[in-house]
Design an enzyme around this catalytic site. Structure first.
Site, PDB file in Angstrom:
ATOM      1  N   ILE A 386      -6.737  -2.053   1.650  1.00  0.00           N
ATOM      2  CA  ILE A 386      -6.432  -1.364   0.404  1.00  0.00           C
ATOM      3  C   ILE A 386      -5.096  -1.823  -0.160  1.00  0.00           C
ATOM      4  O   ILE A 386      -4.931  -1.964  -1.379  1.00  0.00           O
ATOM      5  CB  ILE A 386      -6.474   0.151   0.653  1.00  0.00           C
ATOM      6  CG1 ILE A 386      -7.917   0.574   1.009  1.00  0.00           C
ATOM      7  CG2 ILE A 386      -5.967   0.933  -0.543  1.00  0.00           C
ATOM      8  CD1 ILE A 386      -8.029   1.877   1.747  1.00  0.00           C
ATOM      9  N   ASP A 387      -4.127  -2.076   0.719  1.00  0.00           N
ATOM     10  CA  ASP A 387      -2.811  -2.510   0.273  1.00  0.00           C
ATOM     11  C   ASP A 387      -2.897  -3.855  -0.453  1.00  0.00           C
ATOM     12  O   ASP A 387      -2.356  -4.020  -1.553  1.00  0.00           O
ATOM     13  CB  ASP A 387      -1.891  -2.616   1.491  1.00  0.00           C
ATOM     14  CG  ASP A 387      -0.464  -2.212   1.181  1.00  0.00           C
ATOM     15  OD1 ASP A 387      -0.216  -1.680   0.092  1.00  0.00           O
ATOM     16  OD2 ASP A 387       0.408  -2.418   2.041  1.00  0.00           O
ATOM     17  N   ASP A 388      -3.556  -4.819   0.173  1.00  0.00           N
ATOM     18  CA  ASP A 388      -3.718  -6.121  -0.471  1.00  0.00           C
ATOM     19  C   ASP A 388      -4.474  -6.002  -1.782  1.00  0.00           C
ATOM     20  O   ASP A 388      -4.128  -6.656  -2.767  1.00  0.00           O
ATOM     21  CB  ASP A 388      -4.456  -7.084   0.469  1.00  0.00           C
ATOM     22  CG  ASP A 388      -3.507  -7.787   1.410  1.00  0.00           C
ATOM     23  OD1 ASP A 388      -3.030  -8.871   1.072  1.00  0.00           O
ATOM     24  OD2 ASP A 388      -3.228  -7.242   2.486  1.00  0.00           O
TER      25      ASP A 388
END
Length: 648
Positions: A386-388
């Site tokens: 999710i961060d990427d």
């Protein structure tokens, strides 16, 4: 709600602004020069010598001894030894027992004598700390492979675990993806208990060689530790009466699970530890080293090796090209590089080709969610994160791509997937939704770091910032994320950083996200964050935070100034409207003064986090991309909401 850019005003220190412009130009040129011709950026990802030691032990176990490789790895391990003979898990850190045991064992395999001047102090320190018996479970498993430890004195991990349904406690999907990929192959190793005796003993690492495997004290039954110790005892008893057909079926299911998750380049999840244990497990199940699965797996391990000019060889735990590329693209755009610059368009093309379009393990909790998003590594279709995904979308929106429809479609899929991965508390984790069971961390086996993936402030902040830039500030899901972030603020004004060190990272992520989502810079939450950052600014004008802030709150915001952490603090202060403040001027001046002639910065300190305290990271590109971002925003003002307003 669309976010609009705030134009810069002349700061009180015009000389600082001129110096920042020059530093930014040098840094942009340096960063552009580091782009690969395919469009990506990647800095080395440095961890600690256990990666190098376990690589050598794997090769010894498989009979793949290569003198040149062993010599090069030993050079690197020796270069990281502390003056007292021990090894730490991060630069400048305290000695760590398991790292020292594994480094010592690897050097013995490489031919270093136990009475050598650099070896004897290490062994003496290990004995003082309780010897091998006091090391972590993973270390003792590695030693058991060579007869240096008894398998009976390692926690039981039955392969039948693979049969537990996702709703049952302690099923494999209760573990974070990094732990899951490691635990499944280790159940095979635990079942097989192989021993390939080493050509020497490690008696010098036992506190009492006559009693090398002392019994561990049993915790009270009413405690979690006591309950799981007794569960482990029951599993040991089960081992003796396990139904053979069921055990064989479990081993076959584990093998199938492992093989199905091998990536196209031969790795597993794009990270080194699961690849190592998967290779051992499949080899124990009868796959020879020439089998295509193992052949490609072994070849993938070589791609984690970084060869230095001094002849040493360092092993990366994983590689971060997607993460580095999206951060570099954001940095360059915010530093004034034109949105249709060939470097940015090429980066966008590469990122678009890396989109994950198939379901992975995340679909166990979200079976009806269509795939989308991006992973961290070159090859990792099973575990997009999710961060990427949030940062890639922020990067793509800063590029004027000739095929805007293609960008819009990829972004739409990424936004849909990200929203679908929101946890029930309104926040976001890194890889999974609702991966919050407290039970896995209680297992005697799981003493190697965090093994679950709960929501974190830094990931949630990046998602909220992305959603704001997509015109979704008023979306109820965004507001729930904002509310969660406000609730998570520490009493002192900071936010905890799960994937970067630590409170400086968390605060540097959250403040820009809150402001982008419509929270006023004058709000109490933002003012408390500003006050905290100003209170922990170092006398030299920079910011730094040591890894010790994870176990000891007294270290929060304390540490030698670093380029990346100074940039994080500046990004928060700039978003909070502090561009003309003294703290920002001093921070910018520190970045300008510490910049090297080629436009880069030096940063030996570890400012990245794998597992808080247990596994620290030094992203070698952090020292470049974040200062470029911070200086760019200081010179050019806060970034606009991508390239044009979009409706929610």
């Amino acid at each position: 709600m669309a976010v609009t850019a705030v134009g810069p005003s002349e700061p009180h220190g015009t000389g600082t602004l001129d110096a920042a412009r020059e530093a930014t130009a040098r840094a942009v040129d340096h960063l552009l020069s580091r782009q690969d011709e395919q469009g990506w950026w990647k800095g080395d990802l440095e961890t600690n010598v256990t990666m190098d030691a376990e690589d050598l032990m794997l090769r010894q176990f498989l009979g793949l001894r290569d003198p040149a490789t062993f010599d090069a790895a030993a050079r690197h391990i020796r270069s990281r030894q502390r003056p007292d003979g021990t090894w730490a898990t991060f630069y400048g850190g305290p000695p760590e027992l398991s790292a020292t045991v594994e480094a010592y064992a690897a050097l013995r395999l490489a031919g270093d004598a136990p009475d050598a001047p650099h070896m004897a102090p290490a062994a003496a320190w290990v004995r003082e700390q309780g010897g091998i018996a006091a090391a972590r479970v993973f270390t003792r498993i590695w030693l058991a492979l060579f007869g240096w430890w008894k398998w009976d004195d390692t926690p039981e991990l039955p392969p039948e675990l693979i049969f537990l349904p996702p709703w049952f406690p302690l099923n494999i999907y209760d573990f974070g993806c990094w732990a899951r990929q490691t635990i499944v192959p280790l159940t095979v190793v635990s079942a097989k208990r192989p021993v390939r005796p080493a050509p020497f003993t490690l008696d010098e690492l036992h506190a009492d060689p006559a009693r090398p495997n002392p019994p561990r004290p049993l915790a009270p039954a009413a405690t979690w530790d006591g309950a799981f110790q007794r569960l482990d005892k029951a599993l040991r008893a089960y081992r003796g009466v396990a139904i053979r057909p069921l055990r064989r079926a479990a081993l076959k299911s584990c093998a199938r699970w492992i093989i199905e998750r091998q990536e196209n380049d031969g790795c597993w999840g794009g990270i080194q530890p699961p690849a190592v244990y998967s290779i051992i497990a499949l080899h124990l199940l009868g796959y020879d080293l020439d089998h295509p699965v193992l052949r490609e797996g072994l070849a993938s391990l070589d791609r984690y090796a970084v060869w230095r000019e001094d002849g040493s060889r360092m092993i990366e735990a994983c590689q971060s090209p997607v993460w580095d590329t999206c951060l570099a693209a954001v940095a360059l755009a915010d530093a004034g590089v034109e949105p249709d610059h060939p470097a940015l368009v090429k980066a966008a093309d590469w990122l678009l080709a890396e989109e994950v379009r198939r379901p992975g393990d995340w679909a166990v909790r979200r079976p009806d969610l269509p795939p989308g998003g991006w992973a961290f590594e070159f090859h990792n279709d099973n575990y997009p994160d999710i961060d990427d995904t949030a940062e890639v979308i922020l990067a793509l929106r800063r590029v004027r791509h000739p095929d805007s429809a293609r960008v819009d479609e990829a972004v739409a899929r990424g936004v849909r997937w990200t929203l679908g991965m929101q946890s029930k508390n309104g926040a976001w984790a890194a890889f999974d939704a609702e991966n919050t069971s407290p039970l896995p961390n209680r297992l005697p086996f799981c003493d190697f770091g965090e093994v679950i993936d709960p929501p974190s402030a830094d990931v949630t902040a990046h998602v909220v910032e992305m959603l704001a830039y997509e015109g979704r500030s008023l979306d109820p899901r965004t507001r729930r994320g904002v509310a969660w972030l406000l609730d998570e603020q520490e009493p002192g004004g900071a936010w905890f950083g799960r994937w970067g060190t630590n409170y400086v990272y968390g605060t540097g992520a959250v403040v820009p996200a809150l402001v982008a989502a419509g929270i006023s810079p004058a709000s109490p939450a933002v003012r408390r964050a500003v006050a905290w950052l100003e209170s922990v600014q170092n006398e030299d004008g920079g910011w730094g935070e040591d890894q010790r802030s994870y176990p000891d709150r007294e270290w929060a915001g304390r540490g030698a100034s670093t380029a990346s952490q100074t940039a994080w603090a500046l990004m928060a202060l700039l978003a909070a409207g502090e561009r003309d403040g003294k703290a920002v001027e001093r921070g910018v001046a520190w970045l300008v003064e510490t910049q090297q002639p080629d436009g880069s910065w030096d940063e030996p300190y570890f400012t990245g986090t794998g597992f808080p305290w247990d596994f620290s990271l030094n992203y070698h590109l952090y020292r470049q991309v974040f200062p470029v971002t911070a200086l760019g925003r200081y010179v050019h003002g806060e970034p606009a909401a991508a390239t044009a307003p979009r409706s929610a």
